[in-house]
Design a protein around this motif. Structure first.
Motif, mmCIF file in Angstrom:
data_model
loop_
_atom_site.group_PDB
_atom_site.id
_atom_site.type_symbol
_atom_site.label_atom_id
_atom_site.label_comp_id
_atom_site.label_asym_id
_atom_site.label_seq_id
_atom_site.Cartn_x
_atom_site.Cartn_y
_atom_site.Cartn_z
ATOM 1 N N LEU A 157 30.630 41.612 27.201
ATOM 2 C CA LEU A 157 31.841 41.008 27.740
ATOM 3 C C LEU A 157 31.929 41.281 29.242
ATOM 4 C CD1 LEU A 157 34.237 42.063 24.856
ATOM 5 C CD2 LEU A 157 33.444 39.741 25.334
ATOM 6 N N VAL A 158 32.410 40.285 29.975
ATOM 7 C CA VAL A 158 32.486 40.381 31.435
ATOM 8 C C VAL A 158 33.930 40.158 31.893
ATOM 9 C CG1 VAL A 158 31.660 39.468 33.639
ATOM 10 C CG2 VAL A 158 30.124 39.531 31.650
ATOM 11 N N VAL A 159 34.399 41.069 32.748
ATOM 12 C CA VAL A 159 35.768 41.028 33.271
ATOM 13 C C VAL A 159 35.704 41.070 34.795
ATOM 14 C CG1 VAL A 159 38.006 42.200 33.313
ATOM 15 C CG2 VAL A 159 36.594 42.292 31.243
ATOM 16 N N THR A 160 36.578 40.306 35.453
ATOM 17 C CA THR A 160 36.621 40.316 36.916
ATOM 18 C C THR A 160 38.049 40.562 37.389
ATOM 19 O OG1 THR A 160 34.710 38.870 37.231
ATOM 20 C CG2 THR A 160 36.312 38.898 38.988
ATOM 21 N N MET A 161 38.186 41.380 38.450
ATOM 22 C CA MET A 161 39.483 41.623 39.078
ATOM 23 C C MET A 161 39.799 40.467 40.029
ATOM 24 S SD MET A 161 39.442 44.629 37.715
ATOM 25 C CE MET A 161 37.939 44.961 36.784
ATOM 26 N N VAL A 162 41.012 39.929 39.945
ATOM 27 C CA VAL A 162 41.412 38.839 40.830
ATOM 28 C C VAL A 162 42.787 39.125 41.405
ATOM 29 C CG1 VAL A 162 40.069 37.211 39.434
ATOM 30 C CG2 VAL A 162 42.548 37.386 39.086
ATOM 31 N N THR A 163 43.090 38.471 42.540
ATOM 32 C CA THR A 163 44.384 38.677 43.198
ATOM 33 C C THR A 163 45.101 37.367 43.504
ATOM 34 O OG1 THR A 163 43.291 38.767 45.371
ATOM 35 C CG2 THR A 163 43.646 40.857 44.232
ATOM 36 N N THR A 164 44.507 36.237 43.121
ATOM 37 C CA THR A 164 45.144 34.930 43.300
ATOM 38 C C THR A 164 44.800 34.034 42.121
ATOM 39 O OG1 THR A 164 43.272 33.875 44.431
ATOM 40 C CG2 THR A 164 44.839 35.078 45.824
ATOM 41 N N VAL A 165 45.549 32.955 41.971
ATOM 42 C CA VAL A 165 45.250 31.961 40.932
ATOM 43 C C VAL A 165 43.886 31.330 41.188
ATOM 44 C CG1 VAL A 165 45.938 29.725 39.976
ATOM 45 C CG2 VAL A 165 47.675 31.478 40.408
ATOM 46 N N GLU A 166 43.585 31.020 42.438
ATOM 47 C CA GLU A 166 42.291 30.410 42.780
ATOM 48 C C GLU A 166 41.132 31.305 42.335
ATOM 49 O OE1 GLU A 166 39.981 28.538 46.679
ATOM 50 O OE2 GLU A 166 41.628 29.955 46.959
ATOM 51 N N GLU A 167 41.235 32.600 42.600
ATOM 52 C CA GLU A 167 40.181 33.529 42.178
ATOM 53 C C GLU A 167 40.070 33.565 40.651
ATOM 54 O OE1 GLU A 167 40.676 36.597 45.985
ATOM 55 O OE2 GLU A 167 41.384 37.176 43.990
ATOM 56 N N ALA A 168 41.206 33.509 39.969
ATOM 57 C CA ALA A 168 41.196 33.530 38.505
ATOM 58 C C ALA A 168 40.474 32.318 37.941
ATOM 59 C CB ALA A 168 42.632 33.579 37.984
ATOM 60 N N GLY A 194 48.145 42.982 41.111
ATOM 61 C CA GLY A 194 49.230 42.810 42.055
ATOM 62 C C GLY A 194 49.099 43.746 43.239
ATOM 63 N N SER A 195 49.875 43.472 44.280
ATOM 64 C CA SER A 195 49.789 44.253 45.513
ATOM 65 C C SER A 195 50.272 45.685 45.350
ATOM 66 C CB SER A 195 50.594 43.565 46.621
ATOM 67 O OG SER A 195 51.947 43.412 46.224
ATOM 68 N N GLU A 196 50.950 45.996 44.221
ATOM 69 C CA GLU A 196 51.401 47.365 43.969
ATOM 70 C C GLU A 196 50.243 48.297 43.610
ATOM 71 O OE1 GLU A 196 54.509 44.630 41.913
ATOM 72 O OE2 GLU A 196 52.394 44.577 42.464
ATOM 73 N N ALA A 197 49.092 47.730 43.275
ATOM 74 C CA ALA A 197 47.964 48.514 42.769
ATOM 75 C C ALA A 197 47.411 49.477 43.815
ATOM 76 C CB ALA A 197 46.850 47.584 42.286
ATOM 77 N N GLY A 198 46.913 50.622 43.354
ATOM 78 C CA GLY A 198 46.311 51.607 44.229
ATOM 79 C C GLY A 198 44.859 51.300 44.520
ATOM 80 N N GLY A 199 44.357 51.858 45.609
ATOM 81 C CA GLY A 199 42.951 51.701 45.959
ATOM 82 C C GLY A 199 42.610 50.279 46.369
ATOM 83 N N HIS A 200 41.325 49.956 46.250
ATOM 84 C CA HIS A 200 40.855 48.615 46.608
ATOM 85 C C HIS A 200 41.199 47.629 45.496
ATOM 86 C CE1 HIS A 200 38.058 51.236 48.930
ATOM 87 N NE2 HIS A 200 38.257 50.323 49.850
ATOM 88 N N ARG A 201 41.744 46.499 45.877
ATOM 89 C CA ARG A 201 41.921 45.421 44.916
ATOM 90 C C ARG A 201 40.786 44.413 45.078
ATOM 91 N NH1 ARG A 201 46.005 42.591 46.182
ATOM 92 N NH2 ARG A 201 46.317 43.668 48.163
ATOM 93 N N GLY A 248 43.896 41.524 52.253
ATOM 94 C CA GLY A 248 44.004 41.281 50.824
ATOM 95 C C GLY A 248 45.094 40.271 50.532
ATOM 96 N N ALA A 249 45.007 39.634 49.372
ATOM 97 C CA ALA A 249 46.049 38.695 48.945
ATOM 98 C C ALA A 249 47.158 39.516 48.292
ATOM 99 C CB ALA A 249 45.468 37.678 47.972
ATOM 100 N N ASN A 250 48.243 39.735 49.012
ATOM 101 C CA ASN A 250 49.266 40.693 48.578
ATOM 102 C C ASN A 250 50.395 40.021 47.804
ATOM 103 O OD1 ASN A 250 48.083 43.088 49.700
ATOM 104 N ND2 ASN A 250 48.525 42.200 51.704
ATOM 105 N N ILE A 251 50.083 39.636 46.587
ATOM 106 C CA ILE A 251 51.045 39.004 45.695
ATOM 107 C C ILE A 251 51.438 40.021 44.632
ATOM 108 C CG2 ILE A 251 51.430 37.097 44.085
ATOM 109 C CD1 ILE A 251 48.859 35.883 45.745
ATOM 110 N N GLY A 252 52.728 40.214 44.426
ATOM 111 C CA GLY A 252 53.207 41.206 43.478
ATOM 112 C C GLY A 252 52.805 40.886 42.052
ATOM 113 N N THR A 253 52.675 41.909 41.236
ATOM 114 C CA THR A 253 52.208 41.763 39.861
ATOM 115 C C THR A 253 53.058 40.771 39.075
ATOM 116 O OG1 THR A 253 51.425 44.047 39.903
ATOM 117 C CG2 THR A 253 51.637 43.018 37.745
#
Length: 359
Positions: A153-164, A179-186, A197-202
């Motif tokens: 199974l493959v999972v990817t971290m995304v920060t926008t709808v386009e990336e998803a 979301g932008s609340e996350a710690g470390g690198h998004r 970064g794309a700073n959109i809230g969770t």
């Protein structure tokens, strides 16, 4: 709305609870932490982005000695390309910090960051790790094909709808909406389009991604307890991913002074900075960040900045000095607990979530 803790994600990933451990590279992610979360019914994830391939293999084998449950390994999918054209002015700032720490001054004109991704991927595929997750982009096509052939199974971290949408089209089985609340690198893909970064809230990001993809969405960013889990499910997510919540766990590899800084922090303590790595990451504001910001100098791009600051961060760790460590953390740190095992943390989250659900 009929909310169930046993979501589609649980069945797909063969886990008891819809809870993923974030792959926290650089120290906090340990074999014991990964195994503990998996044994507690979630999906433990090894943050292996900075690890040598042989060390990844050893860690995978050690995890398997501690659990027979599924687990994942997380890597950075962005290509490694150094840009050291401004190394002189950057070292001018860093050398002042090195003097404070009594670290040898650095005057090199070139930087060589390790490029381990292909060898890291090869190890993960050879070891048939149940779940492969990536940040900064999608698993490249040849590796995605091999993963599919091996039924991984493959999972990817995304920060926008386009990336998803891009991740779904590339063949990912699930998406982590960070979301932008996350710690470390998004996981923002394009640093040119989104320099910080794309700073959109969770809570804004999750339902919009859910509405645009067909694969399961995992919510991440500021989620610390059962309330966050239920809220994420209401928004349409199939589960949650948590990193900061496990940094103070007994099994965490975070330095003790790092843990203490986390426990003493609040929702106002963190900032998004590129000072440590050249990529935007959320962490507790400390002397390193303040001095860097005061200099007015732009950091080098990732991974070059990360490479040139490593000696300072390592020295600070040896000296138990949090002022010059990268203290990655999300915005929910008032909800952290001290001295809890990872298994107890998972159990508490699930118990609280169940108490919220209607009988």
């Amino acid at each position: 709305m009929n909310i169930q803790l046993q979501t589609k994600l649980c069945h797909m990933f063969h886990i008891q609870y819809p809870l993923f451990l974030a792959g926290m590279a650089g120290g906090p992610s340990t074999v014991n932490l990964v195994a503990a979360v998996s044994n507690a019914g979630g999906l433990g994830t090894l943050g292996a982005a900075y690890m040598e391939p042989d060390a990844i293999r050893t860690s995978i084998q050690e995890i398997r000695k501690r659990t027979d449950k599924p687990f994942g390994v997380n890597l950075f999918a962005s290509p490694v390309s150094d840009n050291d054209t401004r190394i002189g002015e950057v070292n001018g700032v860093l050398n002042r910090m090195r003097e404070e720490l009594h670290v040898p001054l650095e005057n090199t004109s070139t930087v060589k960051s390790p490029d381990l991704f292909e060898k890291q991927c090869a190890v993960i595929l050879e070891e048939r790790v149940p779940v492969i997750s990536t940040a900064f982009g999608v698993l490249p096509e040849p590796f995605m094909q091999h993963a599919k052939e091996a039924n991984l199974l493959v999972v990817t971290m995304v920060t926008t709808v386009e990336e998803a949408i891009m991740a779904e089209q590339a063949g990912c089985d699930a998406i982590v909406a960070q979301g932008s609340e996350a710690g470390g690198h998004r996981g923002t893909f394009d640093m040119v389009k989104h320099p910080m970064g794309a700073n959109i809230g969770t809570f804004a990001l999750v339902p919009q991604i859910v509405d645009h993809v067909q694969i399961p969405v995992i919510a991440a960013g500021g989620i610390m307890d059962g309330r966050g889990l239920i809220a994420s499910l209401v928004l349409g997510a199939q589960g949650i991913q948590m990193g900061t919540r496990f940094l103070t766990a007994i099994e965490s590899g975070a330095h003790e002074v790092y843990k203490q800084a986390l426990l003493e922090s609040t929702e106002e303590s963190t900032v998004i900075t590129k000072a440590f790595s050249g990529r935007p990451a959320r962490g507790i504001r400390n002397s390193f960040i303040r001095q860097w910001d005061a200099s007015g100098i732009q950091p080098l791009p990732f991974p070059t900045q990360n490479t040139v600051t490593r000696d300072i961060r390592n020295a600070a760790s040896r000296m138990c000095n949090p002022d010059y460590m990268s203290l990655w953390a999300g915005q929910g740190t008032r909800l952290l607990t001290s001295g809890q095992s990872a298994g107890d943390i998972v159990a508490d989250i699930i118990q609280q979530a169940r108490s919220i659900l209607p009988r």
